[in-house]
Write a protein that holds these residues in place. Sequence first.
Motif, PDB file in Angstrom:
ATOM      1  N   PRO A 276      -3.333  -8.301  35.250  1.00 57.84           N
ATOM      2  CA  PRO A 276      -4.081  -7.271  35.972  1.00 57.84           C
ATOM      3  C   PRO A 276      -5.575  -7.561  35.941  1.00 57.84           C
ATOM      4  N   GLU A 277      -6.269  -6.984  36.895  1.00 58.77           N
ATOM      5  CA  GLU A 277      -7.729  -7.165  36.994  1.00 58.77           C
ATOM      6  C   GLU A 277      -8.111  -8.629  37.139  1.00 58.77           C
ATOM      7  N   ALA A 278      -7.242  -9.422  37.745  1.00 57.66           N
ATOM      8  CA  ALA A 278      -7.525 -10.834  37.980  1.00 57.66           C
ATOM      9  C   ALA A 278      -7.234 -11.178  39.433  1.00 57.66           C
ATOM     10  N   GLY A 279      -8.163 -11.879  40.064  1.00 54.59           N
ATOM     11  CA  GLY A 279      -7.992 -12.306  41.439  1.00 54.59           C
ATOM     12  C   GLY A 279      -7.563 -13.753  41.523  1.00 54.59           C
ATOM     13  N   HIS A 280      -7.939 -14.400  42.625  1.00 54.05           N
ATOM     14  CA  HIS A 280      -7.565 -15.800  42.815  1.00 54.05           C
ATOM     15  C   HIS A 280      -8.225 -16.680  41.762  1.00 54.05           C
ATOM     16  N   PHE A 281      -9.498 -16.423  41.490  1.00 62.22           N
ATOM     17  CA  PHE A 281     -10.217 -17.196  40.468  1.00 62.22           C
ATOM     18  C   PHE A 281     -10.082 -16.461  39.137  1.00 62.22           C
ATOM     19  N   LEU A 282      -8.874 -16.491  38.607  1.00 64.11           N
ATOM     20  CA  LEU A 282      -8.601 -15.743  37.383  1.00 64.11           C
ATOM     21  C   LEU A 282      -9.373 -16.292  36.193  1.00 64.11           C
ATOM     22  N   GLN A 283      -9.837 -17.529  36.265  1.00 62.59           N
ATOM     23  CA  GLN A 283     -10.682 -18.064  35.196  1.00 62.59           C
ATOM     24  C   GLN A 283     -11.968 -17.261  35.076  1.00 62.59           C
ATOM     25  N   GLU A 284     -12.468 -16.753  36.198  1.00 58.86           N
ATOM     26  CA  GLU A 284     -13.677 -15.932  36.174  1.00 58.86           C
ATOM     27  C   GLU A 284     -13.382 -14.522  35.680  1.00 58.86           C
ATOM     28  N   ASP A 285     -12.239 -13.992  36.030  1.00 61.93           N
ATOM     29  CA  ASP A 285     -11.922 -12.606  35.710  1.00 61.93           C
ATOM     30  C   ASP A 285     -11.390 -12.420  34.301  1.00 61.93           C
ATOM     31  N   VAL A 286     -10.510 -13.292  33.867  1.00 63.73           N
ATOM     32  CA  VAL A 286      -9.824 -13.104  32.578  1.00 63.73           C
ATOM     33  C   VAL A 286      -9.750 -14.439  31.827  1.00 63.73           C
ATOM     34  N   GLY A 287     -10.856 -15.179  31.841  1.00 66.34           N
ATOM     35  CA  GLY A 287     -10.856 -16.510  31.235  1.00 66.34           C
ATOM     36  C   GLY A 287     -10.479 -16.512  29.773  1.00 66.34           C
ATOM     37  N   LEU A 288     -10.988 -15.547  29.000  1.00 70.00           N
ATOM     38  CA  LEU A 288     -10.664 -15.483  27.576  1.00 70.00           C
ATOM     39  C   LEU A 288      -9.178 -15.267  27.373  1.00 70.00           C
ATOM     40  N   ASP A 289      -8.620 -14.291  28.069  1.00 69.61           N
ATOM     41  CA  ASP A 289      -7.189 -14.001  27.957  1.00 69.61           C
ATOM     42  C   ASP A 289      -6.368 -15.204  28.393  1.00 69.61           C
ATOM     43  N   LEU A 290      -6.779 -15.839  29.469  1.00 68.70           N
ATOM     44  CA  LEU A 290      -6.069 -17.011  29.979  1.00 68.70           C
ATOM     45  C   LEU A 290      -6.049 -18.122  28.932  1.00 68.70           C
ATOM     46  N   ALA A 291      -7.194 -18.403  28.325  1.00 64.47           N
ATOM     47  CA  ALA A 291      -7.269 -19.466  27.322  1.00 64.47           C
ATOM     48  C   ALA A 291      -6.409 -19.139  26.105  1.00 64.47           C
ATOM     49  N   LEU A 292      -6.433 -17.878  25.671  1.00 63.40           N
ATOM     50  CA  LEU A 292      -5.617 -17.488  24.518  1.00 63.40           C
ATOM     51  C   LEU A 292      -4.130 -17.626  24.826  1.00 63.40           C
ATOM     52  N   ARG A 293      -3.728 -17.280  26.035  1.00 68.70           N
ATOM     53  CA  ARG A 293      -2.321 -17.433  26.416  1.00 68.70           C
ATOM     54  C   ARG A 293      -1.926 -18.913  26.470  1.00 68.70           C
ATOM     55  N   ILE A 294      -2.834 -19.753  26.912  1.00 68.24           N
ATOM     56  CA  ILE A 294      -2.547 -21.194  26.939  1.00 68.24           C
ATOM     57  C   ILE A 294      -2.411 -21.726  25.519  1.00 68.24           C
ATOM     58  N   ASN A 295      -3.301 -21.305  24.634  1.00 70.47           N
ATOM     59  CA  ASN A 295      -3.183 -21.713  23.232  1.00 70.47           C
ATOM     60  C   ASN A 295      -1.843 -21.288  22.643  1.00 70.47           C
ATOM     61  N   ALA A 296      -1.425 -20.067  22.922  1.00 70.48           N
ATOM     62  CA  ALA A 296      -0.152 -19.569  22.384  1.00 70.48           C
ATOM     63  C   ALA A 296       1.029 -20.347  22.980  1.00 70.48           C
ATOM     64  N   PHE A 297       0.959 -20.651  24.251  1.00 73.65           N
ATOM     65  CA  PHE A 297       2.017 -21.429  24.906  1.00 73.65           C
ATOM     66  C   PHE A 297       2.116 -22.818  24.282  1.00 73.65           C
ATOM     67  N   MET A 298       0.992 -23.440  24.036  1.00 75.64           N
ATOM     68  CA  MET A 298       1.006 -24.760  23.427  1.00 75.64           C
ATOM     69  C   MET A 298       1.555 -24.700  22.002  1.00 75.64           C
ATOM     70  N   ARG A 299       1.186 -23.670  21.279  1.00 74.75           N
ATOM     71  CA  ARG A 299       1.706 -23.520  19.908  1.00 74.75           C
ATOM     72  C   ARG A 299       3.208 -23.283  19.923  1.00 74.75           C
ATOM     73  N   ASP A 300       3.670 -22.451  20.846  1.00 71.62           N
ATOM     74  CA  ASP A 300       5.090 -22.089  20.855  1.00 71.62           C
ATOM     75  C   ASP A 300       5.982 -23.217  21.362  1.00 71.62           C
ATOM     76  N   THR A 301       5.412 -24.149  22.119  1.00 71.71           N
ATOM     77  CA  THR A 301       6.205 -25.240  22.687  1.00 71.71           C
ATOM     78  C   THR A 301       5.894 -26.586  22.040  1.00 71.71           C
ATOM     79  N   ALA A 302       5.204 -26.551  20.896  1.00 72.07           N
ATOM     80  CA  ALA A 302       4.850 -27.798  20.207  1.00 72.07           C
ATOM     81  C   ALA A 302       6.117 -28.524  19.787  1.00 72.07           C
ATOM     82  N   ARG A 303       6.106 -29.834  19.986  1.00 70.06           N
ATOM     83  CA  ARG A 303       7.278 -30.644  19.626  1.00 70.06           C
ATOM     84  C   ARG A 303       7.250 -30.995  18.153  1.00 70.06           C
TER      85      ARG A 303
END
Length: 303
Positions: A276-303
């Motif tokens: 929510p509260e994110a448009g096409h350029f979601l890096q501008e709108d929710v960059g912190l949340d996006l980065a944290l979700r990417i970190n969690a995804f990488m941690r959860d899928t680590a080989r």
Amino acid sequence: MKVLRTPDARFDGLIDFPFEPHYLSIDDTEGGALRVHYLDEGPAAVAPVLLMHGEPTWSYLYRHMIPILTQAGHRVVAPDLVGFGRSDKPAERQDYTYQRHVDWMSDVLDQLDLHSITLVCQDWGGLIGLRLLARMPQRFIRVVVANTALPTGDQPLGAAFESWRAYSQGVAEFRAGRIVQGGSVRELSVPEMQAYDAPFPDESYKAGARQFPMLVPCTAEDVETQANAEAWEVLRGLEVPVLTLFGAEDKIMAGIDQVFQSQMPGAMGQSHQILPEAGHFLQEDVGLDLALRINAFMRDTAR
């Protein structure tokens, strides 16, 4: 090939952008060379996160996310596509083709010798990045798909895309900062919009930005439709983990996240989100949340 290079002074003192520039030279496919700019942050010895931007942005788009990713111990590589940012800009629109962009970025990955890549791709960063994944899947270990598509011309791209394409071709002055503001929910500051305008001193530098909307395959007859269809055949057979993170206020890309979720096996069971509260350029709108979700995804899928 006539090539323009944005003066370095245009990038002096950009707000929230303390990163050192890096450059390499790639084949322009006509016997010449192009200079490509990229950011390279974090520890060099670890697996990279490849941040791919789209239209009409550059690596500045990821400025708020890079520190979050590097603080988690990741290496971050963020190239500027040819025609954008600090990379060289061929002056003629016919110099830009979809295939060339894929070839140019393939050269970048080869020269940097990137392996075990986590791909983060948005807008044209997905149209190009997903073709890279299909071309050289051995280099990638996971994918984050954000507000992008890999169209094959068999489905209409919708009124919002058609409106954007008409605007991009008809507007007298193509202002990148204003376009990024139009695709964001939050209000960008004047210095931020100026940073998006910095790569383009005048209209002569914007051939790539003007041409990109016309390169999206929209019908079965488009020149890159078959190549995208062939890429999908590869993507449907890959087991790499796939996470979709789309902005709720992006009207152009609405619903396309479900295509990736249904077509890519590695998307099954992942924590996909419409933010929510994110448009096409979601890096501008929710960059912190996006980065944290990417970190969690990488941690959860680590080989």
